[in-house]
Design a protein around this motif. Structure first.
Motif, mmCIF file in Angstrom:
data_model
loop_
_atom_site.group_PDB
_atom_site.id
_atom_site.type_symbol
_atom_site.label_atom_id
_atom_site.label_comp_id
_atom_site.label_asym_id
_atom_site.label_seq_id
_atom_site.Cartn_x
_atom_site.Cartn_y
_atom_site.Cartn_z
ATOM 1 N N LYS A 25 0.793 -1.202 -0.087
ATOM 2 C CA LYS A 25 0.078 0.061 0.070
ATOM 3 C C LYS A 25 0.899 1.260 0.102
ATOM 4 C CE LYS A 25 -3.831 2.038 2.428
ATOM 5 N NZ LYS A 25 -4.762 2.184 3.706
ATOM 6 N N MET A 26 1.801 1.388 0.855
ATOM 7 C CA MET A 26 2.907 2.383 0.912
ATOM 8 C C MET A 26 3.547 2.609 -0.351
ATOM 9 S SD MET A 26 4.083 2.446 4.977
ATOM 10 C CE MET A 26 4.981 3.750 4.640
ATOM 11 N N ALA A 27 3.897 1.327 -0.880
ATOM 12 C CA ALA A 27 4.800 1.645 -2.409
ATOM 13 C C ALA A 27 3.689 2.096 -3.391
ATOM 14 C CB ALA A 27 5.088 -0.064 -2.772
ATOM 15 N N GLN A 28 2.439 1.845 -3.218
ATOM 16 C CA GLN A 28 1.626 2.458 -4.385
ATOM 17 C C GLN A 28 1.525 3.982 -3.994
ATOM 18 O OE1 GLN A 28 -2.079 0.051 -3.854
ATOM 19 N NE2 GLN A 28 -1.399 -1.744 -4.940
ATOM 20 N N GLN A 29 1.550 4.150 -2.870
ATOM 21 C CA GLN A 29 1.509 5.856 -2.633
ATOM 22 C C GLN A 29 2.692 6.380 -3.126
ATOM 23 O OE1 GLN A 29 1.159 5.954 1.737
ATOM 24 N NE2 GLN A 29 -1.212 5.616 1.487
ATOM 25 N N PHE A 30 3.926 5.752 -3.042
ATOM 26 C CA PHE A 30 5.187 6.329 -3.353
ATOM 27 C C PHE A 30 5.217 6.313 -5.033
ATOM 28 C CE2 PHE A 30 9.302 5.394 -5.519
ATOM 29 C CZ PHE A 30 9.851 6.389 -5.060
ATOM 30 N N PHE A 31 4.457 5.400 -5.468
ATOM 31 C CA PHE A 31 4.549 5.532 -6.982
ATOM 32 C C PHE A 31 3.587 6.590 -7.484
ATOM 33 C CE2 PHE A 31 1.949 4.076 -10.796
ATOM 34 C CZ PHE A 31 3.019 3.993 -11.654
ATOM 35 N N ALA A 32 2.406 6.884 -6.891
ATOM 36 C CA ALA A 32 1.583 8.043 -7.171
ATOM 37 C C ALA A 32 2.224 9.107 -6.750
ATOM 38 C CB ALA A 32 0.342 7.972 -6.305
ATOM 39 N N GLN A 33 3.032 9.537 -5.715
ATOM 40 C CA GLN A 33 3.927 10.637 -5.462
ATOM 41 C C GLN A 33 4.978 10.850 -6.643
ATOM 42 O OE1 GLN A 33 6.507 10.617 -2.256
ATOM 43 N NE2 GLN A 33 5.856 12.745 -1.977
ATOM 44 N N LEU A 34 5.332 9.580 -6.893
ATOM 45 C CA LEU A 34 6.692 9.709 -7.920
ATOM 46 C C LEU A 34 5.997 10.233 -9.580
ATOM 47 C CD1 LEU A 34 9.676 9.143 -8.725
ATOM 48 C CD2 LEU A 34 8.653 6.736 -9.577
ATOM 49 N N MET A 35 4.840 9.821 -9.769
ATOM 50 C CA MET A 35 4.288 9.998 -11.081
ATOM 51 C C MET A 35 3.714 11.582 -10.992
ATOM 52 S SD MET A 35 4.957 7.683 -12.966
ATOM 53 C CE MET A 35 3.735 8.183 -14.302
ATOM 54 N N GLY A 36 3.954 12.210 -10.054
ATOM 55 C CA GLY A 36 3.052 13.660 -9.952
ATOM 56 C C GLY A 36 1.644 13.496 -9.799
ATOM 57 N N LEU A 37 1.128 12.317 -9.201
ATOM 58 C CA LEU A 37 -0.225 12.293 -9.250
ATOM 59 C C LEU A 37 -1.036 12.270 -10.431
ATOM 60 C CD1 LEU A 37 -1.076 14.617 -6.256
ATOM 61 C CD2 LEU A 37 -0.564 11.992 -6.215
ATOM 62 N N GLY A 38 -0.290 11.874 -11.580
ATOM 63 C CA GLY A 38 -1.046 11.309 -12.828
ATOM 64 C C GLY A 38 -1.108 12.794 -13.686
ATOM 65 N N GLU A 39 -0.752 13.934 -13.142
ATOM 66 C CA GLU A 39 -0.990 15.275 -13.805
ATOM 67 C C GLU A 39 -0.208 15.715 -15.076
ATOM 68 O OE1 GLU A 39 -0.107 18.089 -10.723
ATOM 69 O OE2 GLU A 39 -1.955 17.458 -9.406
ATOM 70 N N SER A 40 1.007 14.905 -15.266
ATOM 71 C CA SER A 40 1.587 14.968 -16.721
ATOM 72 C C SER A 40 0.833 14.177 -17.738
ATOM 73 C CB SER A 40 2.925 14.684 -16.299
ATOM 74 O OG SER A 40 3.717 14.799 -17.336
ATOM 75 N N LYS A 41 0.242 14.986 -18.516
ATOM 76 C CA LYS A 41 -0.372 14.034 -19.634
ATOM 77 C C LYS A 41 0.924 13.474 -20.650
ATOM 78 C CE LYS A 41 -3.757 14.506 -23.484
ATOM 79 N NZ LYS A 41 -4.699 15.417 -24.152
ATOM 80 N N GLU A 42 1.848 14.527 -20.806
ATOM 81 C CA GLU A 42 2.993 14.067 -21.784
ATOM 82 C C GLU A 42 3.541 12.936 -21.118
ATOM 83 O OE1 GLU A 42 6.954 15.889 -23.571
ATOM 84 O OE2 GLU A 42 5.251 17.486 -22.793
ATOM 85 N N LEU A 43 3.790 12.895 -19.886
ATOM 86 C CA LEU A 43 4.750 11.837 -19.154
ATOM 87 C C LEU A 43 3.858 10.331 -19.477
ATOM 88 C CD1 LEU A 43 6.796 10.317 -17.571
ATOM 89 C CD2 LEU A 43 5.575 11.266 -15.628
ATOM 90 N N ASN A 44 2.600 10.487 -19.404
ATOM 91 C CA ASN A 44 1.878 9.587 -19.556
ATOM 92 C C ASN A 44 1.586 8.706 -20.995
ATOM 93 O OD1 ASN A 44 0.957 9.668 -16.917
ATOM 94 N ND2 ASN A 44 -1.385 10.537 -17.212
ATOM 95 N N GLN A 45 1.819 9.850 -21.752
ATOM 96 C CA GLN A 45 1.763 9.296 -23.188
ATOM 97 C C GLN A 45 2.896 8.685 -23.699
ATOM 98 O OE1 GLN A 45 0.864 12.808 -25.144
ATOM 99 N NE2 GLN A 45 -1.437 12.644 -25.190
#
Length: 485
Positions: A25-45
Protein backbone atom coordinates in the motif's frame (compact mmCIF):
# COMPACT_ATOMS: atom_id res chain seq x y z
CA UNK A 1 -3.89 6.36 -11.50
CA UNK A 2 -4.02 2.68 -10.88
CA UNK A 3 -5.83 1.97 -14.16
CA UNK A 4 -3.17 3.82 -16.20
CA UNK A 5 -0.04 2.06 -14.91
CA UNK A 6 -1.13 -1.15 -13.20
CA UNK A 7 1.94 -3.08 -14.32
CA UNK A 8 4.43 -0.41 -13.24
CA UNK A 9 2.63 0.00 -9.92
CA UNK A 10 2.85 -3.74 -9.38
CA UNK A 11 6.55 -3.70 -10.24
CA UNK A 12 7.36 -0.92 -7.78
CA UNK A 13 5.37 -2.68 -5.10
CA UNK A 14 7.19 -5.95 -5.71
CA UNK A 15 10.58 -4.24 -5.50
CA UNK A 16 9.76 -2.65 -2.17
CA UNK A 17 8.29 -5.83 -0.74
CA UNK A 18 11.30 -7.93 -1.83
CA UNK A 19 13.61 -5.38 -0.26
CA UNK A 20 11.59 -5.45 2.98
CA UNK A 21 11.39 -1.66 2.82
CA UNK A 22 7.68 -1.03 2.87
CA UNK A 23 4.33 -2.73 2.35
CA UNK A 24 2.43 -2.78 -0.93
CA UNK A 25 0.00 0.00 0.00
CA UNK A 26 2.76 2.42 0.88
CA UNK A 27 4.63 1.43 -2.29
CA UNK A 28 1.57 2.42 -4.31
CA UNK A 29 1.51 5.78 -2.54
CA UNK A 30 5.16 6.28 -3.42
CA UNK A 31 4.40 5.43 -7.04
CA UNK A 32 1.59 7.98 -7.18
CA UNK A 33 3.85 10.65 -5.70
CA UNK A 34 6.67 9.78 -8.11
CA UNK A 35 4.31 10.15 -11.06
CA UNK A 36 3.15 13.57 -9.95
CA UNK A 37 -0.32 12.19 -9.17
CA UNK A 38 -0.92 11.58 -12.90
CA UNK A 39 -1.00 15.31 -13.76
CA UNK A 40 1.57 15.09 -16.57
CA UNK A 41 -0.33 14.10 -19.70
CA UNK A 42 2.85 14.13 -21.79
CA UNK A 43 4.59 11.79 -19.34
CA UNK A 44 1.66 9.38 -19.48
CA UNK A 45 1.74 9.35 -23.29
CA UNK A 46 5.49 8.76 -23.44
CA UNK A 47 5.34 5.92 -20.94
CA UNK A 48 2.60 4.26 -22.95
CA UNK A 49 5.01 4.05 -25.90
CA UNK A 50 6.84 1.28 -24.06
CA UNK A 51 5.59 -2.26 -23.53
CA UNK A 52 4.96 -3.40 -19.98
CA UNK A 53 8.37 -5.03 -19.47
CA UNK A 54 10.27 -1.92 -20.55
CA UNK A 55 8.09 0.40 -18.46
CA UNK A 56 8.91 -1.67 -15.42
CA UNK A 57 12.62 -1.49 -16.20
CA UNK A 58 12.46 2.31 -16.46
CA UNK A 59 10.57 2.57 -13.17
CA UNK A 60 12.96 0.18 -11.48
CA UNK A 61 16.11 1.97 -12.67
CA UNK A 62 14.86 5.42 -11.73
CA UNK A 63 13.83 4.33 -8.26
CA UNK A 64 17.19 2.70 -7.58
CA UNK A 65 19.17 5.71 -8.84
CA UNK A 66 17.00 8.24 -6.98
CA UNK A 67 17.03 6.28 -3.74
CA UNK A 68 13.24 6.49 -3.58
CA UNK A 69 12.94 10.25 -4.20
CA UNK A 70 11.38 12.17 -7.10
CA UNK A 71 14.75 13.27 -8.54
CA UNK A 72 18.13 11.73 -9.26
CA UNK A 73 21.25 13.57 -8.22
CA UNK A 74 23.05 14.61 -11.43
CA UNK A 75 26.47 13.29 -10.36
CA UNK A 76 24.99 9.96 -9.27
CA UNK A 77 23.42 9.53 -12.69
CA UNK A 78 26.59 10.55 -14.56
CA UNK A 79 28.64 8.03 -12.58
CA UNK A 80 26.11 5.28 -13.34
CA UNK A 81 26.15 6.08 -17.09
CA UNK A 82 29.97 6.21 -17.20
CA UNK A 83 30.11 2.61 -16.02
CA UNK A 84 28.09 1.62 -19.10
CA UNK A 85 30.34 3.37 -21.63
CA UNK A 86 33.78 2.62 -23.10
CA UNK A 87 36.84 4.64 -22.22
CA UNK A 88 38.13 7.24 -22.98
CA UNK A 89 34.91 8.85 -24.25
CA UNK A 90 32.82 7.91 -21.21
CA UNK A 91 33.08 11.21 -19.35
CA UNK A 92 31.95 13.51 -22.16
CA UNK A 93 29.31 11.14 -23.51
CA UNK A 94 27.85 10.46 -20.05
CA UNK A 95 27.65 14.20 -19.37
CA UNK A 96 25.82 14.86 -22.62
CA UNK A 97 23.38 11.99 -22.11
CA UNK A 98 22.52 13.47 -18.71
CA UNK A 99 22.14 16.87 -20.40
CA UNK A 100 19.48 15.33 -22.64
CA UNK A 101 17.64 14.17 -19.53
CA UNK A 102 17.66 17.72 -18.15
CA UNK A 103 16.69 19.41 -21.41
CA UNK A 104 20.32 20.08 -22.41
CA UNK A 105 20.85 22.21 -19.30
CA UNK A 106 24.24 21.08 -18.01
CA UNK A 107 23.98 23.17 -14.83
CA UNK A 108 20.84 21.43 -13.61
CA UNK A 109 21.94 19.28 -10.68
CA UNK A 110 19.00 16.86 -10.71
CA UNK A 111 17.10 14.71 -13.21
CA UNK A 112 13.34 14.32 -12.84
CA UNK A 113 11.34 11.27 -13.79
CA UNK A 114 9.75 13.31 -16.61
CA UNK A 115 13.17 14.13 -18.05
CA UNK A 116 14.39 10.56 -17.68
CA UNK A 117 11.36 9.13 -19.51
CA UNK A 118 11.36 11.84 -22.19
CA UNK A 119 15.00 11.10 -23.06
CA UNK A 120 14.26 7.37 -23.29
CA UNK A 121 11.15 7.94 -25.39
CA UNK A 122 13.05 10.01 -27.97
CA UNK A 123 16.17 7.82 -28.11
CA UNK A 124 14.25 4.55 -28.44
CA UNK A 125 10.79 5.38 -29.79
CA UNK A 126 11.22 8.88 -31.25
CA UNK A 127 10.81 10.23 -34.77
CA UNK A 128 13.89 10.54 -36.98
CA UNK A 129 14.03 14.33 -36.59
CA UNK A 130 14.01 14.08 -32.79
CA UNK A 131 16.64 11.32 -32.78
CA UNK A 132 18.74 13.44 -35.15
CA UNK A 133 18.62 16.35 -32.69
CA UNK A 134 19.88 14.06 -29.92
CA UNK A 135 22.60 12.58 -32.11
CA UNK A 136 23.86 16.05 -33.11
CA UNK A 137 24.03 17.07 -29.46
CA UNK A 138 25.90 13.90 -28.50
CA UNK A 139 28.35 14.28 -31.40
CA UNK A 140 29.02 18.02 -31.24
CA UNK A 141 32.56 19.25 -30.66
CA UNK A 142 34.05 21.97 -28.50
CA UNK A 143 32.61 24.67 -30.77
CA UNK A 144 29.10 23.49 -29.92
CA UNK A 145 28.30 22.22 -33.42
CA UNK A 146 28.51 18.84 -35.15
CA UNK A 147 30.87 18.62 -38.12
CA UNK A 148 31.58 15.69 -40.41
CA UNK A 149 34.67 14.94 -38.32
CA UNK A 150 32.67 15.00 -35.09
CA UNK A 151 30.13 12.59 -36.59
CA UNK A 152 32.99 10.27 -37.51
CA UNK A 153 34.31 10.43 -33.93
CA UNK A 154 30.82 9.70 -32.58
CA UNK A 155 30.58 6.71 -34.91
CA UNK A 156 33.81 5.27 -33.45
CA UNK A 157 32.38 5.75 -29.94
CA UNK A 158 29.18 3.84 -30.59
CA UNK A 159 31.11 1.13 -32.48
CA UNK A 160 33.31 0.53 -29.43
CA UNK A 161 30.23 0.55 -27.19
CA UNK A 162 28.51 -1.96 -29.47
CA UNK A 163 31.55 -4.23 -29.28
CA UNK A 164 31.45 -4.06 -25.48
CA UNK A 165 27.78 -5.05 -25.46
CA UNK A 166 28.29 -7.84 -27.98
CA UNK A 167 30.96 -9.48 -25.83
CA UNK A 168 28.25 -10.56 -23.40
CA UNK A 169 26.12 -12.28 -26.04
CA UNK A 170 26.14 -16.06 -26.61
CA UNK A 171 26.62 -15.46 -30.34
CA UNK A 172 29.89 -13.65 -29.66
CA UNK A 173 31.21 -16.49 -27.56
CA UNK A 174 30.45 -18.89 -30.41
CA UNK A 175 33.06 -17.03 -32.46
CA UNK A 176 35.64 -17.61 -29.71
CA UNK A 177 36.03 -14.21 -28.07
CA UNK A 178 39.71 -14.86 -27.46
CA UNK A 179 40.62 -13.78 -30.94
CA UNK A 180 38.17 -10.98 -31.73
CA UNK A 181 37.89 -9.27 -28.35
CA UNK A 182 41.02 -7.19 -28.97
CA UNK A 183 39.83 -4.56 -31.41
CA UNK A 184 42.23 -3.27 -34.01
CA UNK A 185 42.04 0.48 -34.46
CA UNK A 186 42.17 0.02 -38.23
CA UNK A 187 39.02 -2.15 -38.30
CA UNK A 188 37.11 0.35 -36.11
CA UNK A 189 38.16 3.26 -38.34
CA UNK A 190 37.20 1.40 -41.52
CA UNK A 191 33.75 0.64 -40.10
CA UNK A 192 33.29 4.23 -38.86
CA UNK A 193 34.31 5.51 -42.30
CA UNK A 194 31.76 3.23 -43.96
CA UNK A 195 29.04 4.61 -41.69
CA UNK A 196 29.94 8.29 -42.10
CA UNK A 197 30.30 7.91 -45.87
CA UNK A 198 26.50 7.58 -45.89
CA UNK A 199 26.25 11.07 -44.40
CA UNK A 200 25.87 13.55 -47.22
CA UNK A 201 28.36 16.41 -47.12
CA UNK A 202 27.20 19.93 -47.82
CA UNK A 203 28.84 23.26 -48.52
CA UNK A 204 28.49 24.10 -44.83
CA UNK A 205 30.95 22.58 -42.37
CA UNK A 206 28.19 22.07 -39.81
CA UNK A 207 25.86 19.07 -40.06
CA UNK A 208 22.20 20.04 -39.69
CA UNK A 209 19.15 18.11 -38.53
CA UNK A 210 17.97 17.37 -42.06
CA UNK A 211 21.29 15.77 -43.03
CA UNK A 212 21.40 13.62 -39.88
CA UNK A 213 17.77 12.56 -40.32
CA UNK A 214 18.61 11.39 -43.84
CA UNK A 215 21.71 9.67 -42.46
CA UNK A 216 19.65 7.75 -39.92
CA UNK A 217 17.10 6.76 -42.55
CA UNK A 218 19.64 5.26 -44.96
CA UNK A 219 22.34 3.79 -42.70
CA UNK A 220 21.24 0.45 -41.22
CA UNK A 221 24.48 0.23 -39.25
CA UNK A 222 24.06 3.67 -37.67
CA UNK A 223 20.49 2.76 -36.72
CA UNK A 224 21.59 -0.55 -35.22
CA UNK A 225 24.43 1.03 -33.23
CA UNK A 226 22.43 4.04 -32.01
CA UNK A 227 19.70 1.62 -30.97
CA UNK A 228 22.25 -0.45 -29.07
CA UNK A 229 23.48 2.70 -27.28
CA UNK A 230 19.92 3.70 -26.33
CA UNK A 231 18.90 0.25 -25.08
CA UNK A 232 22.16 -0.08 -23.16
CA UNK A 233 21.83 3.28 -21.39
CA UNK A 234 18.36 2.41 -20.14
CA UNK A 235 19.37 -1.22 -19.53
CA UNK A 236 16.78 -2.80 -21.81
CA UNK A 237 17.39 -6.35 -23.02
CA UNK A 238 18.49 -6.97 -26.59
CA UNK A 239 15.59 -6.75 -29.05
CA UNK A 240 14.30 -10.24 -29.73
CA UNK A 241 14.51 -11.37 -33.32
CA UNK A 242 17.27 -8.91 -34.26
CA UNK A 243 20.72 -10.30 -34.93
CA UNK A 244 23.67 -7.93 -35.01
CA UNK A 245 26.26 -10.68 -34.71
CA UNK A 246 25.36 -14.14 -36.02
CA UNK A 247 25.82 -17.44 -34.21
CA UNK A 248 28.94 -19.17 -35.52
CA UNK A 249 28.61 -22.84 -36.41
CA UNK A 250 31.10 -25.41 -37.65
CA UNK A 251 34.47 -23.68 -37.32
CA UNK A 252 37.13 -25.29 -35.08
CA UNK A 253 38.07 -21.97 -33.47
CA UNK A 254 40.49 -23.55 -31.01
CA UNK A 255 42.51 -24.87 -33.96
CA UNK A 256 41.81 -22.20 -36.53
CA UNK A 257 40.09 -18.91 -35.78
CA UNK A 258 38.69 -17.07 -38.79
CA UNK A 259 40.85 -14.20 -40.05
CA UNK A 260 37.77 -11.97 -40.28
CA UNK A 261 37.55 -9.14 -37.77
CA UNK A 262 34.45 -8.39 -35.70
CA UNK A 263 34.00 -5.23 -37.80
CA UNK A 264 33.98 -7.35 -40.97
CA UNK A 265 31.36 -9.72 -39.56
CA UNK A 266 29.05 -6.93 -38.35
CA UNK A 267 29.37 -4.97 -41.59
CA UNK A 268 28.46 -7.90 -43.83
CA UNK A 269 25.81 -9.38 -41.53
CA UNK A 270 23.88 -6.10 -41.41
CA UNK A 271 23.87 -6.03 -45.24
CA UNK A 272 22.30 -9.49 -45.53
CA UNK A 273 18.55 -10.07 -45.83
CA UNK A 274 17.16 -10.07 -42.27
CA UNK A 275 16.10 -13.73 -42.42
CA UNK A 276 19.73 -14.80 -43.01
CA UNK A 277 21.40 -12.89 -40.15
CA UNK A 278 20.85 -15.34 -37.30
CA UNK A 279 23.73 -17.72 -37.99
CA UNK A 280 26.77 -18.33 -40.20
CA UNK A 281 27.87 -21.87 -41.02
CA UNK A 282 31.53 -22.45 -41.86
CA UNK A 283 31.97 -24.12 -45.26
CA UNK A 284 35.49 -23.59 -46.56
CA UNK A 285 38.88 -22.09 -45.73
CA UNK A 286 41.96 -22.41 -47.90
CA UNK A 287 43.99 -22.56 -44.67
CA UNK A 288 42.12 -25.62 -43.44
CA UNK A 289 40.93 -27.41 -46.58
CA UNK A 290 43.91 -26.61 -48.74
CA UNK A 291 44.50 -24.48 -51.81
CA UNK A 292 42.37 -26.50 -54.18
CA UNK A 293 39.46 -25.50 -56.39
CA UNK A 294 38.01 -29.00 -56.24
CA UNK A 295 38.04 -28.80 -52.43
CA UNK A 296 36.35 -25.39 -52.59
CA UNK A 297 33.74 -26.79 -54.97
CA UNK A 298 33.09 -29.87 -52.86
CA UNK A 299 32.49 -27.84 -49.71
CA UNK A 300 30.16 -25.12 -50.98
CA UNK A 301 27.84 -26.72 -53.56
CA UNK A 302 24.14 -26.90 -52.58
CA UNK A 303 24.66 -25.34 -49.14
CA UNK A 304 22.21 -22.46 -49.47
CA UNK A 305 22.98 -18.71 -49.51
CA UNK A 306 26.60 -17.91 -48.72
CA UNK A 307 29.25 -15.21 -48.43
CA UNK A 308 32.66 -15.55 -50.11
CA UNK A 309 35.64 -13.70 -48.60
CA UNK A 310 38.90 -13.30 -50.56
CA UNK A 311 42.20 -11.74 -49.51
CA UNK A 312 44.87 -11.01 -52.10
CA UNK A 313 48.58 -10.51 -51.53
CA UNK A 314 48.16 -6.73 -51.79
CA UNK A 315 46.11 -6.77 -48.57
CA UNK A 316 42.76 -6.14 -50.25
CA UNK A 317 39.83 -8.04 -48.72
CA UNK A 318 36.68 -8.36 -50.81
CA UNK A 319 33.99 -10.84 -51.81
CA UNK A 320 30.32 -11.33 -52.51
CA UNK A 321 27.00 -12.59 -51.21
CA UNK A 322 25.35 -15.38 -53.21
CA UNK A 323 21.62 -15.44 -52.50
CA UNK A 324 21.17 -18.96 -53.90
CA UNK A 325 23.17 -22.16 -53.59
CA UNK A 326 26.28 -22.58 -55.70
CA UNK A 327 25.71 -25.22 -58.36
CA UNK A 328 27.69 -26.22 -61.43
CA UNK A 329 26.65 -25.07 -64.89
CA UNK A 330 27.51 -22.49 -67.55
CA UNK A 331 24.57 -20.24 -66.64
CA UNK A 332 24.40 -17.21 -64.40
CA UNK A 333 22.30 -17.77 -61.28
CA UNK A 334 21.35 -15.82 -58.17
CA UNK A 335 18.90 -12.96 -57.59
CA UNK A 336 18.97 -9.19 -57.23
CA UNK A 337 19.64 -9.74 -53.51
CA UNK A 338 23.22 -10.66 -54.46
CA UNK A 339 25.90 -8.07 -53.80
CA UNK A 340 29.68 -7.72 -53.86
CA UNK A 341 31.74 -5.82 -51.32
CA UNK A 342 35.09 -4.49 -50.24
CA UNK A 343 36.34 -4.77 -46.65
CA UNK A 344 39.89 -3.44 -47.02
CA UNK A 345 41.30 -0.92 -47.64
CA UNK A 346 37.73 0.41 -47.30
CA UNK A 347 34.32 -1.00 -46.49
CA UNK A 348 31.71 -0.66 -49.24
CA UNK A 349 28.64 -2.66 -50.28
CA UNK A 350 27.79 -2.73 -54.00
CA UNK A 351 24.19 -3.80 -54.56
CA UNK A 352 22.71 -5.04 -57.82
CA UNK A 353 21.99 -2.35 -60.41
CA UNK A 354 19.25 -4.24 -62.25
CA UNK A 355 21.08 -3.76 -65.55
CA UNK A 356 21.44 -7.51 -65.98
CA UNK A 357 21.09 -10.74 -63.98
CA UNK A 358 24.70 -11.92 -64.12
CA UNK A 359 24.88 -12.47 -60.36
CA UNK A 360 26.85 -15.68 -59.79
CA UNK A 361 28.54 -18.25 -62.00
CA UNK A 362 30.19 -21.58 -61.11
CA UNK A 363 31.50 -23.91 -63.77
CA UNK A 364 34.17 -26.53 -64.44
CA UNK A 365 35.25 -28.94 -67.19
CA UNK A 366 33.74 -26.95 -70.07
CA UNK A 367 35.67 -26.26 -73.28
CA UNK A 368 33.80 -23.22 -74.50
CA UNK A 369 32.99 -21.49 -71.21
CA UNK A 370 35.29 -20.18 -68.46
CA UNK A 371 36.00 -22.62 -65.66
CA UNK A 372 35.88 -21.19 -62.17
CA UNK A 373 33.77 -19.03 -59.84
CA UNK A 374 32.53 -15.59 -60.84
CA UNK A 375 30.26 -12.84 -59.55
CA UNK A 376 28.88 -9.96 -61.63
CA UNK A 377 29.72 -8.62 -65.07
CA UNK A 378 30.11 -11.00 -67.99
CA UNK A 379 32.36 -13.82 -69.10
CA UNK A 380 36.02 -12.82 -68.90
CA UNK A 381 35.00 -9.48 -67.31
CA UNK A 382 33.72 -10.47 -63.89
CA UNK A 383 33.58 -8.20 -60.87
CA UNK A 384 35.22 -11.15 -59.06
CA UNK A 385 36.71 -14.20 -60.73
CA UNK A 386 38.42 -17.17 -59.06
CA UNK A 387 39.96 -19.43 -61.66
CA UNK A 388 39.65 -23.20 -61.47
CA UNK A 389 43.44 -23.20 -61.63
CA UNK A 390 43.57 -22.32 -57.97
CA UNK A 391 45.51 -19.27 -56.89
CA UNK A 392 44.61 -17.04 -59.83
CA UNK A 393 41.92 -14.39 -59.84
CA UNK A 394 40.72 -11.34 -61.72
CA UNK A 395 38.67 -8.25 -60.89
CA UNK A 396 37.41 -5.98 -63.66
CA UNK A 397 37.90 -2.20 -63.31
CA UNK A 398 34.10 -1.80 -63.52
CA UNK A 399 30.98 -3.94 -63.45
CA UNK A 400 27.49 -3.19 -64.78
CA UNK A 401 25.86 -5.82 -62.57
CA UNK A 402 26.96 -4.16 -59.32
CA UNK A 403 28.49 -0.84 -60.47
CA UNK A 404 31.61 -1.50 -58.44
CA UNK A 405 35.18 -0.42 -58.91
CA UNK A 406 38.10 -2.87 -59.09
CA UNK A 407 37.98 -4.75 -55.80
CA UNK A 408 41.44 -6.36 -55.86
CA UNK A 409 44.79 -4.61 -55.63
CA UNK A 410 45.63 -5.54 -59.22
CA UNK A 411 43.32 -6.57 -62.12
CA UNK A 412 44.94 -10.02 -62.08
CA UNK A 413 45.71 -11.04 -58.52
CA UNK A 414 47.10 -13.96 -56.57
CA UNK A 415 44.93 -15.38 -53.80
CA UNK A 416 46.26 -15.30 -50.27
CA UNK A 417 43.18 -16.74 -48.52
CA UNK A 418 39.57 -17.65 -49.21
CA UNK A 419 36.77 -18.32 -46.73
CA UNK A 420 33.17 -19.22 -47.53
CA UNK A 421 30.32 -19.08 -45.01
CA UNK A 422 26.76 -20.27 -45.52
CA UNK A 423 24.33 -17.81 -43.95
CA UNK A 424 20.95 -18.39 -42.35
CA UNK A 425 19.39 -21.70 -41.34
CA UNK A 426 20.64 -24.83 -43.08
CA UNK A 427 18.54 -25.77 -46.14
CA UNK A 428 16.08 -28.62 -45.65
CA UNK A 429 15.27 -31.41 -48.09
CA UNK A 430 12.11 -29.51 -49.03
CA UNK A 431 14.23 -26.48 -49.96
CA UNK A 432 16.37 -28.68 -52.18
CA UNK A 433 13.31 -30.09 -53.92
CA UNK A 434 11.97 -26.63 -54.69
CA UNK A 435 15.15 -25.62 -56.53
CA UNK A 436 14.36 -24.90 -60.16
CA UNK A 437 14.96 -27.92 -62.35
CA UNK A 438 17.13 -27.28 -65.44
CA UNK A 439 15.28 -26.89 -68.72
CA UNK A 440 15.83 -29.46 -71.45
CA UNK A 441 16.94 -26.45 -73.49
CA UNK A 442 19.95 -26.08 -71.18
CA UNK A 443 21.24 -29.63 -71.49
CA UNK A 444 23.35 -28.91 -74.56
CA UNK A 445 24.36 -25.34 -73.76
CA UNK A 446 27.30 -25.29 -76.17
CA UNK A 447 25.11 -26.45 -79.07
CA UNK A 448 22.49 -23.87 -78.17
CA UNK A 449 25.13 -21.14 -78.21
CA UNK A 450 26.29 -22.22 -81.68
CA UNK A 451 22.70 -22.11 -82.98
CA UNK A 452 22.39 -18.59 -81.65
CA UNK A 453 25.50 -17.59 -83.59
CA UNK A 454 23.87 -18.93 -86.76
CA UNK A 455 20.60 -17.12 -85.97
CA UNK A 456 19.00 -20.55 -85.61
CA UNK A 457 18.08 -20.50 -81.96
CA UNK A 458 15.79 -23.33 -80.80
CA UNK A 459 12.22 -22.68 -81.87
CA UNK A 460 10.98 -23.86 -78.49
CA UNK A 461 12.87 -21.04 -76.71
CA UNK A 462 9.68 -19.03 -76.39
CA UNK A 463 8.03 -21.92 -74.54
CA UNK A 464 10.28 -21.50 -71.49
CA UNK A 465 8.70 -20.42 -68.26
CA UNK A 466 11.61 -18.01 -67.96
CA UNK A 467 12.88 -17.12 -71.39
CA UNK A 468 16.50 -16.18 -72.00
CA UNK A 469 17.11 -12.45 -71.63
CA UNK A 470 17.65 -10.21 -74.63
CA UNK A 471 20.26 -8.29 -72.66
CA UNK A 472 23.12 -7.34 -75.04
CA UNK A 473 25.68 -8.40 -72.42
CA UNK A 474 24.10 -11.85 -72.17
CA UNK A 475 24.27 -12.23 -75.96
CA UNK A 476 27.92 -11.24 -75.75
CA UNK A 477 28.33 -13.98 -73.15
CA UNK A 478 27.62 -16.58 -75.84
CA UNK A 479 29.39 -14.77 -78.68
CA UNK A 480 32.65 -14.32 -76.82
CA UNK A 481 32.72 -17.96 -75.64
CA UNK A 482 32.11 -19.43 -79.09
CA UNK A 483 34.29 -17.05 -81.08
CA UNK A 484 37.22 -17.82 -78.78
CA UNK A 485 37.44 -21.34 -80.17
Amino acid sequence: MTNVYPSCEHCIAQIFVKGNLINKKMAQQFFAQLMGLGESKELNQELELFPTEEREILQDNFMKLSGGSKKIDRQTLENAVKLLLPKPEADILARRICDLMTGQIATNNTVTFDGYIHCAAVMIKGMLEDKATQLIYLAKGKKGVATFEECFNFSTQIIRLTFLIIRNLPAFRSWDGNYICNLEEDSVNRLATAITNELEKSSSENIDNQAVSAWLSKSSLLNEFFGMLSHHIFQFPMIKGKYLIPLCRGIPTQVYPSWLSLSDILFINCALPSELRSEWRFLFSSRIHGESFSSLMGNIIDKGPSVVFIKDFDGHIFGGFASTSWSLGPQFKGTNANFVFSLAPEMVIYNATGFNDHYQYFNIQQQTFPNGMGMGGQLDYFAIWVDSEYGKGKCSPSCTTFNCRQLSGKPEFSIDMIEVWAVGPEPTEEDDETEARPSILDVDVEGTAMLRMLNRGPISEGMRDNATSDDPEEKELYVSSVSSQ
